[in-house]
Design a protein around this motif. Structure first.
Motif, PDB file in Angstrom:
ATOM      1  N   UNK A   1       0.835  -1.195   0.000  1.00  0.00           N
ATOM      2  CA  UNK A   1       0.000   0.000   0.000  1.00  0.00           C
ATOM      3  C   UNK A   1       0.878   1.258   0.000  1.00  0.00           C
ATOM      4  N   UNK A   2       1.911   1.258   0.813  1.00  0.00           N
ATOM      5  CA  UNK A   2       2.828   2.411   0.846  1.00  0.00           C
ATOM      6  C   UNK A   2       3.524   2.589  -0.494  1.00  0.00           C
ATOM      7  N   UNK A   3       3.929   1.462  -1.086  1.00  0.00           N
ATOM      8  CA  UNK A   3       4.593   1.527  -2.389  1.00  0.00           C
ATOM      9  C   UNK A   3       3.636   2.100  -3.434  1.00  0.00           C
ATOM     10  N   UNK A   4       2.394   1.651  -3.417  1.00  0.00           N
ATOM     11  CA  UNK A   4       1.396   2.169  -4.357  1.00  0.00           C
ATOM     12  C   UNK A   4       1.152   3.658  -4.112  1.00  0.00           C
ATOM     13  N   UNK A   5       1.090   4.051  -2.853  1.00  0.00           N
ATOM     14  CA  UNK A   5       0.919   5.470  -2.530  1.00  0.00           C
ATOM     15  C   UNK A   5       2.102   6.292  -3.027  1.00  0.00           C
ATOM     16  N   UNK A   6       3.300   5.749  -2.860  1.00  0.00           N
ATOM     17  CA  UNK A   6       4.497   6.465  -3.318  1.00  0.00           C
ATOM     18  C   UNK A   6       4.494   6.614  -4.840  1.00  0.00           C
ATOM     19  N   UNK A   7       4.121   5.558  -5.534  1.00  0.00           N
ATOM     20  CA  UNK A   7       4.053   5.628  -7.007  1.00  0.00           C
ATOM     21  C   UNK A   7       3.019   6.667  -7.428  1.00  0.00           C
ATOM     22  N   UNK A   8       1.860   6.627  -6.773  1.00  0.00           N
ATOM     23  CA  UNK A   8       0.821   7.600  -7.110  1.00  0.00           C
ATOM     24  C   UNK A   8       1.292   9.023  -6.831  1.00  0.00           C
ATOM     25  N   UNK A   9       1.900   9.235  -5.677  1.00  0.00           N
ATOM     26  CA  UNK A   9       2.366  10.573  -5.313  1.00  0.00           C
ATOM     27  C   UNK A   9       3.419  11.078  -6.291  1.00  0.00           C
ATOM     28  N   UNK A  10       4.372  10.223  -6.642  1.00  0.00           N
ATOM     29  CA  UNK A  10       5.400  10.622  -7.597  1.00  0.00           C
ATOM     30  C   UNK A  10       4.802  10.940  -8.960  1.00  0.00           C
ATOM     31  N   UNK A  11       3.879  10.111  -9.405  1.00  0.00           N
ATOM     32  CA  UNK A  11       3.222  10.359 -10.702  1.00  0.00           C
ATOM     33  C   UNK A  11       2.421  11.656 -10.659  1.00  0.00           C
ATOM     34  N   UNK A  12       1.730  11.867  -9.552  1.00  0.00           N
ATOM     35  CA  UNK A  12       0.920  13.076  -9.398  1.00  0.00           C
ATOM     36  C   UNK A  12       1.802  14.326  -9.409  1.00  0.00           C
ATOM     37  N   UNK A  13       2.929  14.272  -8.704  1.00  0.00           N
ATOM     38  CA  UNK A  13       3.854  15.415  -8.699  1.00  0.00           C
ATOM     39  C   UNK A  13       4.421  15.669 -10.085  1.00  0.00           C
ATOM     40  N   UNK A  14       4.723  14.589 -10.802  1.00  0.00           N
ATOM     41  CA  UNK A  14       5.249  14.737 -12.153  1.00  0.00           C
ATOM     42  C   UNK A  14       4.223  15.425 -13.058  1.00  0.00           C
ATOM     43  N   UNK A  15       2.966  14.992 -12.963  1.00  0.00           N
ATOM     44  CA  UNK A  15       1.901  15.606 -13.766  1.00  0.00           C
ATOM     45  C   UNK A  15       1.734  17.079 -13.394  1.00  0.00           C
ATOM     46  N   UNK A  16       1.742  17.378 -12.098  1.00  0.00           N
ATOM     47  CA  UNK A  16       1.628  18.775 -11.674  1.00  0.00           C
ATOM     48  C   UNK A  16       2.800  19.609 -12.193  1.00  0.00           C
ATOM     49  N   UNK A  17       4.001  19.040 -12.169  1.00  0.00           N
ATOM     50  CA  UNK A  17       5.174  19.739 -12.706  1.00  0.00           C
ATOM     51  C   UNK A  17       5.047  19.993 -14.188  1.00  0.00           C
ATOM     52  N   UNK A  18       4.538  19.013 -14.929  1.00  0.00           N
ATOM     53  CA  UNK A  18       4.343  19.193 -16.363  1.00  0.00           C
ATOM     54  C   UNK A  18       3.294  20.260 -16.646  1.00  0.00           C
ATOM     55  N   UNK A  19       2.226  20.266 -15.849  1.00  0.00           N
ATOM     56  CA  UNK A  19       1.191  21.294 -16.028  1.00  0.00           C
ATOM     57  C   UNK A  19       1.746  22.687 -15.732  1.00  0.00           C
ATOM     58  N   UNK A  20       2.553  22.795 -14.695  1.00  0.00           N
ATOM     59  CA  UNK A  20       3.159  24.086 -14.366  1.00  0.00           C
ATOM     60  C   UNK A  20       4.100  24.543 -15.470  1.00  0.00           C
ATOM     61  N   UNK A  21       4.888  23.622 -15.992  1.00  0.00           N
ATOM     62  CA  UNK A  21       5.811  23.964 -17.082  1.00  0.00           C
ATOM     63  C   UNK A  21       5.041  24.386 -18.322  1.00  0.00           C
ATOM     64  N   UNK A  22       3.944  23.697 -18.623  1.00  0.00           N
ATOM     65  CA  UNK A  22       3.131  24.051 -19.792  1.00  0.00           C
ATOM     66  C   UNK A  22       2.525  25.441 -19.625  1.00  0.00           C
ATOM     67  N   UNK A  23       2.029  25.732 -18.427  1.00  0.00           N
ATOM     68  CA  UNK A  23       1.442  27.055 -18.176  1.00  0.00           C
ATOM     69  C   UNK A  23       2.505  28.144 -18.309  1.00  0.00           C
ATOM     70  N   UNK A  24       3.706  27.886 -17.781  1.00  0.00           N
ATOM     71  CA  UNK A  24       4.788  28.847 -17.895  1.00  0.00           C
ATOM     72  C   UNK A  24       5.139  29.103 -19.358  1.00  0.00           C
ATOM     73  N   UNK A  25       5.239  28.044 -20.147  1.00  0.00           N
ATOM     74  CA  UNK A  25       5.532  28.201 -21.577  1.00  0.00           C
ATOM     75  C   UNK A  25       4.436  28.984 -22.284  1.00  0.00           C
TER      76      UNK A  25
END
Length: 108
Positions: A30-54
């Motif tokens: 469960x912790x591993x799944x949460x970590x994968x989800x959190x990392x993926x979610x942060x990556x998506x948020x980072x991509x959205x922020x980068x897209x907005x900046x561009x």
């Protein structure tokens, strides 16, 4: 998409009462799944922020280009206006000269 299905299956299996995994392994999964989800979610948020900046940068550059083009158009209109005034003054002086010449010929 496959990752999300995998995570859903892991979370479903680990949260069920019929789970055959030992409690410590279930908790780790469960912790591993949460970590994968959190990392993926942060990556998506980072991509959205980068897209907005561009997009912001591109819209600023587009706005600057529009301002430059507007300045060129205004300058062109000013030059055209000055040119038109000069042509009109030249025509008026030619007409005045012709009228003066005609009036001298008619008097003389």
């Amino acid at each position: 998409m496959l990752l999300w299905v995998f995570l859903f299956v892991i979370l479903t299996l680990s949260s069920g009462s019929h789970c055959s995994l030992p409690p410590s392994l279930s908790l780790r999964t469960r912790r591993y799944a949460d970590a994968i989800f959190t990392n993926s979610y942060r990556k998506v948020l980072g991509q959205l922020s980068a897209r907005k900046l561009l997009q912001d940068i591109m819209s600023r550059q587009h706005g600057e280009r529009n301002q430059e083009q507007g300045a060129r158009v205004r300058l062109g209109r000013q030059v055209d206006g000055v040119w038109a005034e000069q042509k009109q003054m030249a025509l008026e002086s030619v007409v005045v000269a012709l009228l003066q010449k005609h009036s001298r010929n008619s008097l003389g």
